[in-house]
Design a protein around this motif. Sequence first.
Motif, mmCIF file in Angstrom:
data_model
loop_
_atom_site.group_PDB
_atom_site.id
_atom_site.type_symbol
_atom_site.label_atom_id
_atom_site.label_comp_id
_atom_site.label_asym_id
_atom_site.label_seq_id
_atom_site.Cartn_x
_atom_site.Cartn_y
_atom_site.Cartn_z
ATOM 1 N N ALA A 235 57.214 27.655 4.450
ATOM 2 C CA ALA A 235 56.869 28.504 3.575
ATOM 3 C C ALA A 235 57.669 29.720 3.570
ATOM 4 O O ALA A 235 58.106 30.288 4.299
ATOM 5 N N GLY A 236 57.657 30.438 2.315
ATOM 6 C CA GLY A 236 58.332 31.738 1.948
ATOM 7 C C GLY A 236 59.893 31.613 2.055
ATOM 8 O O GLY A 236 60.329 30.470 2.520
ATOM 9 N N TRP A 237 60.486 32.935 2.017
ATOM 10 C CA TRP A 237 61.841 32.904 2.205
ATOM 11 C C TRP A 237 62.369 32.728 3.639
ATOM 12 O O TRP A 237 63.386 32.001 3.652
ATOM 13 N N PRO A 238 61.725 32.903 4.781
ATOM 14 C CA PRO A 238 62.007 32.632 5.904
ATOM 15 C C PRO A 238 62.113 31.046 6.235
ATOM 16 O O PRO A 238 62.963 30.577 6.944
ATOM 17 N N GLY A 239 61.214 30.419 5.289
ATOM 18 C CA GLY A 239 61.361 29.032 5.307
ATOM 19 C C GLY A 239 62.454 28.334 4.861
ATOM 20 O O GLY A 239 62.976 27.344 5.448
ATOM 21 N N VAL A 240 62.853 28.920 3.748
ATOM 22 C CA VAL A 240 64.104 28.445 3.052
ATOM 23 C C VAL A 240 65.304 28.613 4.226
ATOM 24 O O VAL A 240 66.207 27.770 4.115
ATOM 25 N N LEU A 244 67.783 25.693 5.498
ATOM 26 C CA LEU A 244 69.109 25.572 4.682
ATOM 27 C C LEU A 244 70.110 26.462 5.494
ATOM 28 O O LEU A 244 71.450 26.122 5.342
ATOM 29 N N GLY A 245 69.652 27.221 6.198
ATOM 30 C CA GLY A 245 70.643 28.406 7.029
ATOM 31 C C GLY A 245 70.676 29.544 6.018
ATOM 32 O O GLY A 245 70.678 29.670 4.891
ATOM 33 N N ALA A 246 70.541 30.915 6.797
ATOM 34 C CA ALA A 246 70.670 32.110 6.086
ATOM 35 C C ALA A 246 71.653 32.427 5.183
ATOM 36 O O ALA A 246 71.315 32.766 3.939
ATOM 37 N N ASP A 247 72.843 31.935 5.458
ATOM 38 C CA ASP A 247 73.973 32.405 4.453
ATOM 39 C C ASP A 247 73.950 31.605 3.276
ATOM 40 O O ASP A 247 74.181 31.961 2.236
ATOM 41 N N LEU A 248 73.653 30.231 3.374
ATOM 42 C CA LEU A 248 73.687 29.334 2.138
ATOM 43 C C LEU A 248 72.564 29.789 1.572
ATOM 44 O O LEU A 248 72.633 29.773 0.174
ATOM 45 N N ALA A 249 71.462 30.017 2.108
ATOM 46 C CA ALA A 249 70.253 30.275 1.401
ATOM 47 C C ALA A 249 70.505 31.573 0.280
ATOM 48 O O ALA A 249 70.380 31.584 -0.765
#
Length: 393
Positions: A235-240, A244-249
Amino acid sequence: MKTSAFLYPWDIVGDPDAAARVADLGVQQVTLAAAYHSTRALTPRHPGRRIVTAEHAAVLYPPDAARWAGHELRPYEQSWVASDDPYAEAAQALADAGLEVHSWVVLAHNSRLGAEHPDTSVVNAYGDRYPWAPCIAQPAVRAYLVELAREAAVRGGTRGTELESCGWYGFAHLHAHDKIAGVGLGDAAQYLMSLCFCPDCRAGYGAHGVEADDLVLAVRAALAPVWAGAGSSEAGWPGVEKLLGADLAAATLEFRGKTARTLQESAVGAVRAAAAEGFQVLLHADPAAYRTGANVGVDPQHILSVADGVVLPCTGGDAAREAVLGPFAGRSDRVLAANFTVVTGMGGSPATLERDAAHAASLGADQLRLYHAGLASGPDLSTVAGALSRLGR
């Protein structure tokens, strides 16, 4: 606190007692649908009907033929309310009952548009189209939505507007005979399923340093364990970022955020250009920028520099309300409207409205929205009227 109740024109048209009944709730305003998506709705107090089936997204007024001449994408007219102009008829009855009327305009949510113009729809990483979700990165879609906002928002006798779905729509969608619950998807996985890969979005990712084909592979790889197992509760942006990985997200959010912000600027600007001075423009919003749907993800600082305020989803517990209202706090020059569902059968809690509204006010909310006076039962409305009378003391 100024309070507005949501209504459809068909709640009023054909019922001579409806407007007075709404005024007796203790609200000062009605937010009346002018452009709305397909739905099946109860009219539990109407003298002539019990069900309205709005078969497709439509405007609830006669669209201006000259305005839309030559446009491939244009609004659809309604056929389920027996009135030449349901919005105007309902608005007049409400005004006669002493209520201020604001329009309610749903923008990027239109299944008929997607069915008749499939190339306008969001396309996920698997190539599946979402006909209910027009892709707001496409120039033709953006032009249509801005023109729709301009026309639908500024109706006769209307003092302001609320723009819903003025941003990205995605995977989540209330759909007839839904069969998608077999694999649980948290909102992080839903974000990945909401990423669009139409030609315009592919080009947009490229402009932000991401090859679209690489992003497709990354999304599929991230979701493969979800389909193979018991789903995903991330959940949340940390979950994204985890999926997906921080850079791609970050790259996807940068592109999508810019696309949504510029649409919101254009839509609000178009409404203001068409309206008289003092016409109020609010957006249904969520401070989590990655969110899609009716309450679109926004940057709070940006949206409050564009619109006159926001309508925020506040049904639920204290923590959820704090998360939604907190990022908007401190702007006394902008409307912060706390939206509460007051239909028990739809997950609302009219019995706690007085307490929940007071909590929202302590977090900076200065107005209330009640969803939905036409759909609520008689007991629910009685409870609401009692809560509003006590809040007004």
